[in-house]
Design an enzyme around this catalytic site. Structure first.
Site, PDB file in Angstrom:
ATOM      1  N   ALA A   1       0.827  -1.205   0.000  1.00  0.00           N
ATOM      2  CA  ALA A   1       0.000   0.000   0.000  1.00  0.00           C
ATOM      3  C   ALA A   1       0.860   1.252   0.000  1.00  0.00           C
ATOM      4  O   ALA A   1       0.528   2.253   0.636  1.00  0.00           O
ATOM      5  CB  ALA A   1      -0.913  -0.020   1.223  1.00  0.00           C
TER       6      ALA A   1
ATOM      7  N   GLY B   1       1.934   2.923  -2.848  1.00  0.00           N
ATOM      8  CA  GLY B   1       1.846   3.730  -4.059  1.00  0.00           C
ATOM      9  C   GLY B   1       1.288   5.122  -3.825  1.00  0.00           C
ATOM     10  O   GLY B   1       0.464   5.341  -2.928  1.00  0.00           O
TER      11      GLY B   1
ATOM     12  N   ARG C   1      -2.730   9.329 -10.253  1.00  0.00           N
ATOM     13  CA  ARG C   1      -3.875   9.460 -11.157  1.00  0.00           C
ATOM     14  C   ARG C   1      -5.193   9.692 -10.418  1.00  0.00           C
ATOM     15  O   ARG C   1      -6.199  10.022 -11.038  1.00  0.00           O
ATOM     16  CB  ARG C   1      -3.982   8.219 -12.056  1.00  0.00           C
ATOM     17  CG  ARG C   1      -2.983   8.234 -13.207  1.00  0.00           C
ATOM     18  CD  ARG C   1      -3.113   7.014 -14.075  1.00  0.00           C
ATOM     19  NE  ARG C   1      -2.466   5.846 -13.464  1.00  0.00           N
ATOM     20  CZ  ARG C   1      -2.516   4.619 -13.972  1.00  0.00           C
ATOM     21  NH1 ARG C   1      -3.190   4.390 -15.098  1.00  0.00           N
ATOM     22  NH2 ARG C   1      -1.905   3.610 -13.375  1.00  0.00           N
TER      23      ARG C   1
ATOM     24  N   GLU D   1       5.001 -10.787 -19.377  1.00  0.00           N
ATOM     25  CA  GLU D   1       4.411  -9.492 -19.711  1.00  0.00           C
ATOM     26  C   GLU D   1       4.107  -9.450 -21.193  1.00  0.00           C
ATOM     27  O   GLU D   1       4.810 -10.053 -22.012  1.00  0.00           O
ATOM     28  CB  GLU D   1       5.353  -8.360 -19.327  1.00  0.00           C
ATOM     29  CG  GLU D   1       5.590  -8.229 -17.827  1.00  0.00           C
ATOM     30  CD  GLU D   1       4.310  -8.050 -17.046  1.00  0.00           C
ATOM     31  OE1 GLU D   1       3.427  -7.266 -17.507  1.00  0.00           O
ATOM     32  OE2 GLU D   1       4.160  -8.687 -15.983  1.00  0.00           O
TER      33      GLU D   1
ATOM     34  N   ASN E   1      -2.556 -12.611 -15.187  1.00  0.00           N
ATOM     35  CA  ASN E   1      -2.068 -12.442 -13.826  1.00  0.00           C
ATOM     36  C   ASN E   1      -2.870 -11.382 -13.082  1.00  0.00           C
ATOM     37  O   ASN E   1      -2.966 -10.238 -13.515  1.00  0.00           O
ATOM     38  CB  ASN E   1      -0.588 -12.042 -13.871  1.00  0.00           C
ATOM     39  CG  ASN E   1      -0.003 -11.820 -12.492  1.00  0.00           C
ATOM     40  OD1 ASN E   1      -0.436 -12.432 -11.522  1.00  0.00           O
ATOM     41  ND2 ASN E   1       1.002 -10.967 -12.419  1.00  0.00           N
TER      42      ASN E   1
ATOM     43  N   ARG F   1     -29.772  10.112  12.039  1.00  0.00           N
ATOM     44  CA  ARG F   1     -28.342  10.393  12.206  1.00  0.00           C
ATOM     45  C   ARG F   1     -27.764   9.549  13.333  1.00  0.00           C
ATOM     46  O   ARG F   1     -28.466   8.777  14.002  1.00  0.00           O
ATOM     47  CB  ARG F   1     -28.144  11.880  12.468  1.00  0.00           C
ATOM     48  CG  ARG F   1     -28.515  12.773  11.279  1.00  0.00           C
ATOM     49  CD  ARG F   1     -28.507  14.231  11.652  1.00  0.00           C
ATOM     50  NE  ARG F   1     -27.213  14.673  12.144  1.00  0.00           N
ATOM     51  CZ  ARG F   1     -27.010  15.837  12.759  1.00  0.00           C
ATOM     52  NH1 ARG F   1     -28.029  16.657  12.974  1.00  0.00           N
ATOM     53  NH2 ARG F   1     -25.805  16.163  13.177  1.00  0.00           N
TER      54      ARG F   1
ATOM     55  N   LYS G   1     -31.529  12.510  15.885  1.00  0.00           N
ATOM     56  CA  LYS G   1     -30.102  12.388  16.196  1.00  0.00           C
ATOM     57  C   LYS G   1     -29.937  12.177  17.695  1.00  0.00           C
ATOM     58  O   LYS G   1     -30.552  12.869  18.504  1.00  0.00           O
ATOM     59  CB  LYS G   1     -29.340  13.646  15.769  1.00  0.00           C
ATOM     60  CG  LYS G   1     -27.854  13.630  16.105  1.00  0.00           C
ATOM     61  CD  LYS G   1     -27.234  15.014  15.998  1.00  0.00           C
ATOM     62  CE  LYS G   1     -27.602  15.900  17.153  1.00  0.00           C
ATOM     63  NZ  LYS G   1     -26.977  15.504  18.443  1.00  0.00           N
TER      64      LYS G   1
ATOM     65  N   ASN H   1     -31.994  21.808  21.418  1.00  0.00           N
ATOM     66  CA  ASN H   1     -31.019  21.091  22.255  1.00  0.00           C
ATOM     67  C   ASN H   1     -29.654  21.762  22.332  1.00  0.00           C
ATOM     68  O   ASN H   1     -28.776  21.277  23.035  1.00  0.00           O
ATOM     69  CB  ASN H   1     -30.845  19.664  21.731  1.00  0.00           C
ATOM     70  CG  ASN H   1     -30.376  19.621  20.285  1.00  0.00           C
ATOM     71  OD1 ASN H   1     -30.735  20.477  19.493  1.00  0.00           O
ATOM     72  ND2 ASN H   1     -29.596  18.627  19.931  1.00  0.00           N
TER      73      ASN H   1
END
Length: 452
Positions: free
Chosen positions: A12, A14, A18, A158, A173, A319, A337, A372
């Protein structure tokens, strides 16, 4: 199999340029959960009892996030990006602990499922040293091909290096693999970097293992399992696939989705059988719906618990902290909520209930709000069993409405009300005959004067 120990090494590190984002790529979410967390969950479901996250870009942010979705994971920083084998070796300390199986996975493949990983581990248990997960596609252009001979995998080629015959191979792959723990470091250390990029490629261990007389095989997963995310368009595609899977799972479990394509779940949504969900409903994280509930159209629910046979919506918002007990109702254009709506209570129309308890069988009239918050602190409103709150009432917390209390419509209530009492909190009405006509004449004259 169940007694075999397993380490998942999840790459992880990278940057994910992009994605056009300051957020590390693998922390972008699918169904409200970072994509790397989906990978962690799949590994855990496949029996991985050890986790190693290889991180790089945004290391501190990754560690903070991992503390929530993978609190037991070890993190290792890949200081330089010198290829996939180099990345795996960043977790050398974890690999050297002697796990039976090592799963190598990628943090940007959130749709990998545990069945594909379990199948690879089974091959290790049967004696394979390396198991590569592959997929089949009618359009293999751009993917590395899995070259097999006599039931064994002899190479990963490849596309640029493939012969014309090899280019016709549709078994490709997926990038993920399982390696026998006792062989993992020896194979990884044997990977060289004599290639155009000077990098250490994980795929080289296939030929290295084969050259040492070790068994190397491939297992097949669906194309979706291998889908990697590189940009926002692919992120949306993965979200769509995940949602389709989850909707089907819900329906097969006894949930009615009237328009499935318009309902969106989160990674942890729990929803009971015989629940009916109408179109355009959003379930955010932390939602639990019991059996027999009805969720009407255009409702938004997050962090809420809904008991059996409740009725929610349409256009309702529940909520965080909303807790509806059996047969409670929260109707159209209502928001709840941090509040408990007790059994059989009704919050029917155009109402806000926050930081409160609504007692069993109570009725909350249209336009009621619990006041409230004073700009600094939150305060609690307790509404007793069987109370009746008239329409357009404002309940200024802290406040208690007793059992069977009755609040007249249009009231502003600032003091607690005893059991069975009737409370008014509004100005006395005055009626002035002819005054309405007088005002219309005055206003019309003023408007006419402005036009001159």
């Amino acid at each position: 199999m169940s007694q075999r120990s397993c380490l998942s090494v999840i790459l992880a590190a990278g940057e994910g340029t992009r994605m056009k984002s300051a957020l590390p790529k693998v922390l972008h979410q699918i169904a409200g959960l970072p994509m790397v967390a989906h990978v962690v969950k799949a590994a855990e479901s496949a029996g991985a009892n050890g986790q190693a996250l290889v991180i790089g870009h945004g290391a501190d942010e990754m560690r903070n996030a991992a503390a929530k979705f993978a609190p037991k994971a070890e993190t290792f920083v890949q200081e330089k990006r010198l290829g996939t084998a180099h990345a795996v070796l960043a977790a050398r300390d974890a690999i050297s602990k002697g796990y039976d199986d090592v799963l190598v996975m990628f943090g940007d493949t959130p749709l990998i499922d545990s069945d594909a990983l379990t199948a690879a581990r089974l091959k290790l248990a049967e004696g394979a040293a390396v198991v590569v997960i592959g997929f089949r596609t009618p359009n293999p252009t751009g993917y590395g091909r899995l070259i097999e001979k006599g039931g064994k995998l002899i190479a990963i080629r490849e596309e640029k290096d493939c012969s014309d015959e090899e280019k016709r191979i549709t078994f490709c792959n997926a990038g993920m693999m399982a390696v026998a723990g006792g062989q993992a470091l020896k194979l990884l250390d044997a990977v060289g970097n004599k290639n155009a990029k000077g990098e250490y490629y994980l795929t080289d261990i296939v030929e290295i293992a084969g050259g040492q007389g070790l068994d190397v095989v491939a297992t097949e997963a669906s194309f979706e399992n291998a889908l990697g995310i590189n940009n926002r368009a692919e992120l949306a595609e993965a979200e769509g696939i995940w949602q389709r899977r989850r909707r089907r799972q819900a329906m097969l479990s006894g949930v009615t989705l009237i328009a499935p394509e318009t309902v969106f779940f989160s990674h942890d949504t729990e929803i009971g059988a015989d629940t009916i969900v109408e179109p355009n409903v959003w379930f955010g994280p932390g939602v639990k719906i019991a059996t027999g509930a009805k969720i009407h159209a255009f409702s938004h629910i997050e962090g809420a618990t809904v008991a059996s046979n409740c009725d929610v919506g349409p256009f309702a918002r529940l909520r965080t902290g909303a807790d509806l007990k059996q047969k409670a109702k929260v109707g159209n254009f209502c928001e709840v909520k941090q509040a408990v709506i007790e059994e059989g209570a009704k919050v029917n129309h155009l109402t806000y209930i926050g930081d409160a308890r609504v007692g069993a069988g109570a009725n909350i009239g249209a336009g009621t709000i619990t006041c409230n918050y004073d700009g600094y602190s939150k305060f609690f409103t307790d509404i007793g069993e069987g109370a009746f709150i008239g329409s357009n009432s404002s309940l200024v917390a802290p406040l208690s409405i007793g059992k069977g209390g009755y609040i007249a419509s249009g009231s502003i209530i600032t003091e607690s009300v005893p059991d069975d009492a009737l409370a008014f909190g509004r100005a006395r009405q005055r009626t002035l005959p002819g005054k309405g006509k007088e005002l219309r004449v005055r206003f019309a004259s003023a408007a006419a004067a402005k036009k001159k």
